[in-house]
Design a protein around this motif. Structure first.
Motif, PDB file in Angstrom:
ATOM      1  N   ALA A   1      10.389   0.222   6.185  1.00 27.48           N
ATOM      2  CA  ALA A   1       9.099   0.899   6.283  1.00 27.48           C
ATOM      3  C   ALA A   1       9.293   2.397   6.478  1.00 27.48           C
ATOM      4  O   ALA A   1       8.581   3.216   5.888  1.00 27.48           O
ATOM      5  N   THR A   2      10.270   2.756   7.293  1.00 29.20           N
ATOM      6  CA  THR A   2      10.541   4.166   7.544  1.00 29.20           C
ATOM      7  C   THR A   2      11.028   4.860   6.279  1.00 29.20           C
ATOM      8  O   THR A   2      10.669   6.000   6.011  1.00 29.20           O
ATOM      9  N   ILE A   3      11.835   4.141   5.501  1.00 28.89           N
ATOM     10  CA  ILE A   3      12.327   4.708   4.243  1.00 28.89           C
ATOM     11  C   ILE A   3      11.150   5.044   3.334  1.00 28.89           C
ATOM     12  O   ILE A   3      11.022   6.170   2.833  1.00 28.89           O
ATOM     13  N   ILE A   4      10.240   4.080   3.166  1.00 25.50           N
ATOM     14  CA  ILE A   4       9.110   4.305   2.266  1.00 25.50           C
ATOM     15  C   ILE A   4       8.205   5.408   2.815  1.00 25.50           C
ATOM     16  O   ILE A   4       7.798   6.320   2.086  1.00 25.50           O
ATOM     17  N   LEU A   5       7.917   5.349   4.110  1.00 24.76           N
ATOM     18  CA  LEU A   5       7.009   6.350   4.677  1.00 24.76           C
ATOM     19  C   LEU A   5       7.622   7.749   4.657  1.00 24.76           C
ATOM     20  O   LEU A   5       6.931   8.728   4.377  1.00 24.76           O
ATOM     21  N   GLY A   6       8.909   7.838   4.952  1.00 22.85           N
ATOM     22  CA  GLY A   6       9.572   9.138   4.910  1.00 22.85           C
ATOM     23  C   GLY A   6       9.487   9.730   3.511  1.00 22.85           C
ATOM     24  O   GLY A   6       9.152  10.909   3.331  1.00 22.85           O
ATOM     25  N   ALA A   7       9.765   8.877   2.506  1.00 21.19           N
ATOM     26  CA  ALA A   7       9.697   9.324   1.120  1.00 21.19           C
ATOM     27  C   ALA A   7       8.283   9.754   0.759  1.00 21.19           C
ATOM     28  O   ALA A   7       8.061  10.810   0.163  1.00 21.19           O
ATOM     29  N   LEU A   8       7.336   8.924   1.186  1.00 25.08           N
ATOM     30  CA  LEU A   8       5.926   9.178   0.858  1.00 25.08           C
ATOM     31  C   LEU A   8       5.430  10.500   1.437  1.00 25.08           C
ATOM     32  O   LEU A   8       4.876  11.345   0.735  1.00 25.08           O
TER      33      LEU A   8
ATOM     34  N   VAL B   1      11.801  12.316  -2.515  1.00 20.66           N
ATOM     35  CA  VAL B   1      11.775  10.890  -2.151  1.00 20.66           C
ATOM     36  C   VAL B   1      13.045  10.543  -1.371  1.00 20.66           C
ATOM     37  O   VAL B   1      12.992   9.999  -0.259  1.00 20.66           O
ATOM     38  N   LEU B   2      14.194  10.895  -1.946  1.00 17.24           N
ATOM     39  CA  LEU B   2      15.477  10.542  -1.314  1.00 17.24           C
ATOM     40  C   LEU B   2      15.677  11.290  -0.009  1.00 17.24           C
ATOM     41  O   LEU B   2      16.109  10.723   0.997  1.00 17.24           O
ATOM     42  N   GLY B   3      15.351  12.580  -0.019  1.00 14.81           N
ATOM     43  CA  GLY B   3      15.536  13.398   1.178  1.00 14.81           C
ATOM     44  C   GLY B   3      14.659  12.920   2.319  1.00 14.81           C
ATOM     45  O   GLY B   3      15.107  12.787   3.455  1.00 14.81           O
ATOM     46  N   GLY B   4      13.423  12.631   1.989  1.00 18.53           N
ATOM     47  CA  GLY B   4      12.492  12.151   3.014  1.00 18.53           C
ATOM     48  C   GLY B   4      12.967  10.847   3.615  1.00 18.53           C
ATOM     49  O   GLY B   4      12.959  10.662   4.847  1.00 18.53           O
ATOM     50  N   ALA B   5      13.410   9.930   2.734  1.00 16.20           N
ATOM     51  CA  ALA B   5      13.882   8.629   3.214  1.00 16.20           C
ATOM     52  C   ALA B   5      15.084   8.809   4.140  1.00 16.20           C
ATOM     53  O   ALA B   5      15.149   8.217   5.227  1.00 16.20           O
TER      54      ALA B   5
ATOM     55  N   LEU C   1       0.824  -1.206   0.000  1.00 15.48           N
ATOM     56  CA  LEU C   1       0.000   0.000   0.000  1.00 15.48           C
ATOM     57  C   LEU C   1       0.865   1.266   0.000  1.00 15.48           C
ATOM     58  O   LEU C   1       0.671   2.175  -0.807  1.00 15.48           O
ATOM     59  N   PHE C   2       1.841   1.291   0.909  1.00 14.13           N
ATOM     60  CA  PHE C   2       2.717   2.463   0.986  1.00 14.13           C
ATOM     61  C   PHE C   2       3.488   2.657  -0.321  1.00 14.13           C
ATOM     62  O   PHE C   2       3.657   3.776  -0.794  1.00 14.13           O
ATOM     63  N   GLY C   3       3.944   1.548  -0.892  1.00 17.41           N
ATOM     64  CA  GLY C   3       4.679   1.610  -2.149  1.00 17.41           C
ATOM     65  C   GLY C   3       3.835   2.231  -3.257  1.00 17.41           C
ATOM     66  O   GLY C   3       4.282   3.122  -3.984  1.00 17.41           O
ATOM     67  N   LEU C   4       2.596   1.740  -3.362  1.00 15.15           N
ATOM     68  CA  LEU C   4       1.698   2.255  -4.397  1.00 15.15           C
ATOM     69  C   LEU C   4       1.412   3.734  -4.182  1.00 15.15           C
ATOM     70  O   LEU C   4       1.422   4.535  -5.128  1.00 15.15           O
ATOM     71  N   LEU C   5       1.180   4.106  -2.928  1.00 13.20           N
ATOM     72  CA  LEU C   5       0.925   5.511  -2.612  1.00 13.20           C
ATOM     73  C   LEU C   5       2.105   6.385  -3.010  1.00 13.20           C
ATOM     74  O   LEU C   5       1.939   7.467  -3.564  1.00 13.20           O
ATOM     75  N   LEU C   6       3.308   5.867  -2.743  1.00 14.86           N
ATOM     76  CA  LEU C   6       4.517   6.625  -3.069  1.00 14.86           C
ATOM     77  C   LEU C   6       4.577   6.879  -4.575  1.00 14.86           C
ATOM     78  O   LEU C   6       4.803   8.016  -5.019  1.00 14.86           O
ATOM     79  N   ILE C   7       4.333   5.808  -5.350  1.00 14.62           N
ATOM     80  CA  ILE C   7       4.359   5.961  -6.813  1.00 14.62           C
ATOM     81  C   ILE C   7       3.296   6.965  -7.256  1.00 14.62           C
ATOM     82  O   ILE C   7       3.550   7.851  -8.087  1.00 14.62           O
ATOM     83  N   LEU C   8       2.121   6.854  -6.640  1.00 10.53           N
ATOM     84  CA  LEU C   8       1.031   7.769  -6.991  1.00 10.53           C
ATOM     85  C   LEU C   8       1.429   9.221  -6.730  1.00 10.53           C
ATOM     86  O   LEU C   8       1.242  10.099  -7.577  1.00 10.53           O
ATOM     87  N   PHE C   9       2.016   9.465  -5.573  1.00 12.68           N
ATOM     88  CA  PHE C   9       2.387  10.838  -5.218  1.00 12.68           C
ATOM     89  C   PHE C   9       3.489  11.365  -6.139  1.00 12.68           C
ATOM     90  O   PHE C   9       3.500  12.542  -6.493  1.00 12.68           O
ATOM     91  N   VAL C  10       4.418  10.491  -6.508  1.00 11.13           N
ATOM     92  CA  VAL C  10       5.482  10.924  -7.414  1.00 11.13           C
ATOM     93  C   VAL C  10       4.869  11.340  -8.759  1.00 11.13           C
ATOM     94  O   VAL C  10       5.187  12.402  -9.306  1.00 11.13           O
ATOM     95  N   ILE C  11       3.948  10.504  -9.258  1.00 13.61           N
ATOM     96  CA  ILE C  11       3.301  10.837 -10.531  1.00 13.61           C
ATOM     97  C   ILE C  11       2.529  12.146 -10.407  1.00 13.61           C
ATOM     98  O   ILE C  11       2.620  13.038 -11.253  1.00 13.61           O
ATOM     99  N   LEU C  12       1.783  12.262  -9.306  1.00 12.12           N
ATOM    100  CA  LEU C  12       1.014  13.487  -9.083  1.00 12.12           C
ATOM    101  C   LEU C  12       1.908  14.720  -9.122  1.00 12.12           C
ATOM    102  O   LEU C  12       1.585  15.713  -9.762  1.00 12.12           O
ATOM    103  N   SER C  13       3.057  14.627  -8.428  1.00 12.94           N
ATOM    104  CA  SER C  13       3.880  15.833  -8.360  1.00 12.94           C
ATOM    105  C   SER C  13       4.559  16.141  -9.693  1.00 12.94           C
ATOM    106  O   SER C  13       4.966  17.266  -9.916  1.00 12.94           O
TER     107      SER C  13
END
Lengths: 399, 342
Positions: free
Chosen positions: B292-299, B72-76, B18-30
């Motif tokens: 998990a923290t890496i993905i969530l931070g990026a997200l 993404v990288l900075g957040g992670a 779920l987090f992975g998909l959300l991350l991809i979605l947000f990247v596309i959105l931005s």
């Protein structure tokens, strides 16, 4: 052969020595206990024996190897600890906490093998914590946490376990459970257990060897039955307001002494009466009691004046007279309702003589029994159904 | 029993997906949204280098894509840094800047930006600012590492870190008092953090350095787990505490320094992402928690950067403001739902 040995060890922090001159030899499967007042350095000694603190002088040997030269992995496979510090590891289940003890055995990423999982379950079952396995550690009670930490130590498969006050903050049930498990470990698994305790009675009843620590040195070292005398315990803890009784295996509190109460007792009828009177600051005089009577030991321990007779001897005229005189001088006389047999039948004389001298007797016997023992029915015999009711009356009279 | 185990791992896997998909979605959105809207069909073409629209090409490849990757990288990086320090100090309110990294960076940037004119530099090039920030941050890191070898109590280190932060902030504020108005505005904006203006060079530096540091952090997860029981227990199980301490201070501060150098201090990610990961996954096991923290931070960072950019467009909000406004209520709600402490 000894498992753990300390030679001329001095422990402390920086340059301040807390305890010095420690010589200790722990054999396989031995149960060793450190006793001493707060701040005497028990924890410091244990931390040093566990390799968590470097010694200031002397050395510690674990199975013949110098402890501080040992590889951390090798050390952690031989010795485990249970510490006093409170843990809050976060969202970690009980099983995972216990399984952390496999640290020295698992691979680089700490993955648990089938054997690791089995060993963890065995340890959790041994301490009766297997039902808790899926709960978060933080949600447990103090007693449950202590059992889990003990399981974690066992999972390390150590030959020596060092525990710093494992029974503090625990209720009676958990305290006994922890001690039972530890004794089982020493007897069945041959694990050497070294711990510090605050409960002298637990030490007396469970350990093979006690080490008494006070004022920066080891007072004495040996079997608790031999070294835990009244005097030694009083010295160890600087106790003045209480007495330790080796026979009773516990502490009796003393009071400063107030209104004098004479109690006719024996065969255990006196113990609860003494304790209650003691609590309300009465000073207790009791007798005549045989020296093999439980009332004798309780009375002595809580500081009562005990008129006694040698074991299995009939009461002598001298003792009888002494009892009558002290009873006469007392502000109040209690008949605790002791059984009267051939060896203590002269005790009946005491009450009879006191009645004859116009003393009021607070009696815990039934009317029929009293009439049978003391002859005539007497208005000076006041009957009470329970000790509490009687002491309430005494207190009311005192005010 | 076994069923329960599968349930728990299943839930964790599901959340990861779920987090992975959300991350991809947000990247596309931005990438898609902004002053120039890019239709999805065109985006695919642009990304595959088939696009013929020069504006789209330029917007995606030169501006939005590097910016999205940077967040993404900075957040992670910030999230992992925060997680390491929370474990180290066994304190849930610690974030990636607690040891004074951002204050050190800010101090050097303040010197450059606010006294630049007096030093004879006209406009300060951004690479110089980044280099300055990195130097400031790393100087503080080295100081902290040196101190951490001496102190016995970890809490002492925490307090020393805070004090160093105060000293740096104090000097910065003195510079602020003497600063010219125009420079001051730019400086304040820098201190609020932003992922705008990221180029590919910066993204590549962040990806390589950050990636290496995060992998190293993951390699230490066994020791980090043992540290959950406290230093004494960890040591009794065979953990070399001295090395672990230096490692944690070094890695976490380097990660924070890396982000601060290019994006300025971005608040709250380092504090919130580890909590969100812990609370949603229901575990403190670092084998799960670090990824998990890496993905969530990026997200979270990508989402916040996106919102910062479009909410009051063309005015861009500081990302720290957005991350705090969104993150804080979520952490509070999750905490209230839990019975146990962190």
């Amino acid at each position: 052969m000894n498992v753990l040995q300390a030679k001329e060890l001095a422990v402390g922090y920086d340059s301040r020595t807390v305890v010095g001159g420690i010589n200790l030899e722990a054999l396989k499967g031995q149960f060793i206990c450190l006793l001493g007042p707060n701040g005497s350095g028990k924890s410091t000694i244990l931390r040093c024996l566990a390799g968590l603190l470097a010694p200031l002088q002397g050395s510690v040997f674990l199975k013949g190897n110098l402890l501080y030269r040992m590889e951390p992995k090798e050390l952690s496979r031989t010795m485990a600890v249970v510490l006093t510090e409170r843990l809050s590891p976060g969202l970690i289940t009980v099983f995972d906490v216990a399984a952390m003890g496999r640290y020295p055995y698992t691979d680089f990423f700490g993955r648990l093998s089938g054997e690791d999982i089995q060993k963890t379950w065995e340890a959790l079952c041994l301490v009766n914590a297997h039902d808790l396995a899926e709960r978060y550690f933080d949600e447990l009670s103090d007693g449950e946490k202590q059992k889990v930490l003990l399981a974690r130590a066992l999972v390390q498969e150590p030959e020596v376990i060092i525990l710093d006050e494992p029974t503090s903050h625990l209720d009676v049930k958990h305290r006994l459970e922890v001690m039972k498990i530890l004794r089982q470990l020493t007897k069945e698994k041959g694990i050497t257990v070294i711990l510090s305790l605050h409960e002298i009675d637990l030490a007396l009843k469970s350990c093979e060897t006690a080490l008494l620590v006070k004022n920066g040195r080891i007072l004495t070292y040996g079997a608790p039955e031999e070294i835990l005398s009244e005097e030694m315990v009083a010295e160890l803890y600087d106790i003045e307001s209480a007495n330790f009784s080796n026979y009773l295996g516990g502490i009796e509190l003393r009071n400063s002494g107030g209104t004098r109460v004479y109690v006719l007792a024996g065969a255990g009828s006196g113990a609860p009466v003494y304790r209650l009177l003691n609590k309300f600051n009465f000073s207790v005089i009791t007798g005549v009691i045989h020296e093999n009577d439980i009332d004798y030991h309780v009375g002595k321990a809580l500081g009562a004046t005990v008129i006694s007779e040698k074991p299995f001897e009939e009461i002598s005229a001298a003792s009888l007279n002494k009892a009558v005189i002290l009873g006469q001088q007392a502000d109040c006389v209690i008949d605790a309702g002791c059984p009267i047999g051939s060896l203590n039948r002269r005790n009946v004389e005491i009450i009879k003589q006191l009645l004859a001298r116009d003393k009021i007797i607070y009696c815990l016997r039934s009317k029929q029994e009293a009439r049978r023992l003391y002859g005539a029915d007497d208005a000076r015999l006041k009957y009470f159904p329970t000790i509490v009711a009687m002491v309430e009356k005494l207190n009311a009279r005192g005010r | 029993m076994i069923k329960f185990h599968i349930g728990r791992t299943g839930k964790i896997l599901l959340l990861f997906v779920l987090f992975g998909l959300l991350l991809i979605l947000f990247v596309i959105l931005s990438i898609v949204y902004g002053s120039v809207q890019i239709p999805l069909q065109d985006l695919v073409n642009v990304l595959l280098r088939h696009g013929e629209n020069i504006v789209y090409n330029k917007v995606v490849w030169d501006i939005r894509f590097p910016r999205a990757l940077a967040s993404v990288l900075g957040g992670a990086a910030l999230a992992v840094s925060g997680l390491l320090l929370q474990i180290f100090f066994r304190n849930p309110i610690v974030d990636s800047y607690v040891l004074g990294v951002s204050s050190g960076a800010t101090l050097i940037v303040a010197v450059l930006m606010l006294t630049g004119f007096t030093l004879g530099i006209g406009t300060i090039p951004s690479y110089l600012l980044s280099a300055g920030a990195l130097v400031g941050a790393l100087a503080v890191v080295l100081l902290i590492v040196a101190i951490s070898c001496k102190v016995k109590q970890v809490v002492t280190l925490l307090v020393i870190g805070l004090m160093i932060g105060y000293i740096c902030s104090a000097v910065s504020s003195i510079l602020v008092a003497f600063a010219e108005k125009e420079n001051l505005h730019n400086f304040v904006l820098w201190t609020l953090g932003s992922f705008s203006g990221f180029g590919w060079d910066e993204v590549i530096i962040q990806a390589i350095a950050g990636g290496v540091l995060m992998v190293i952090a993951y390699l230490f997860c066994k020791s980090l787990n043992a540290l959950l029981l406290g230093e004494n227990y960890a040591r009794s199980m065979g953990v070399n505490i001295r090395i672990l301490r230096i490692f944690i201070v070094l890695i976490s501060s380097a990660l924070a320094a890396l982000v601060t150098a290019f994006a300025g201090p971005v608040a709250f990610i380092g504090l919130a992402a580890p909590h969100l990961a812990r609370l949603t996954l229901g575990t403190s096991d670092n084998k799960i928690l670090i990824p998990a923290t890496i993905i969530l931070g990026a997200l979270i960072t990508t989402l916040c950067d996106f919102l910062a950019r479009i909410t009051f467009s063309p005015v861009e909000l500081p990302i720290s403001a957005v991350s705090s406004l969104i993150g804080a209520p979520i952490v509070i709600v999750l905490l209230m739902k839990r019975r146990t402490s962190l």
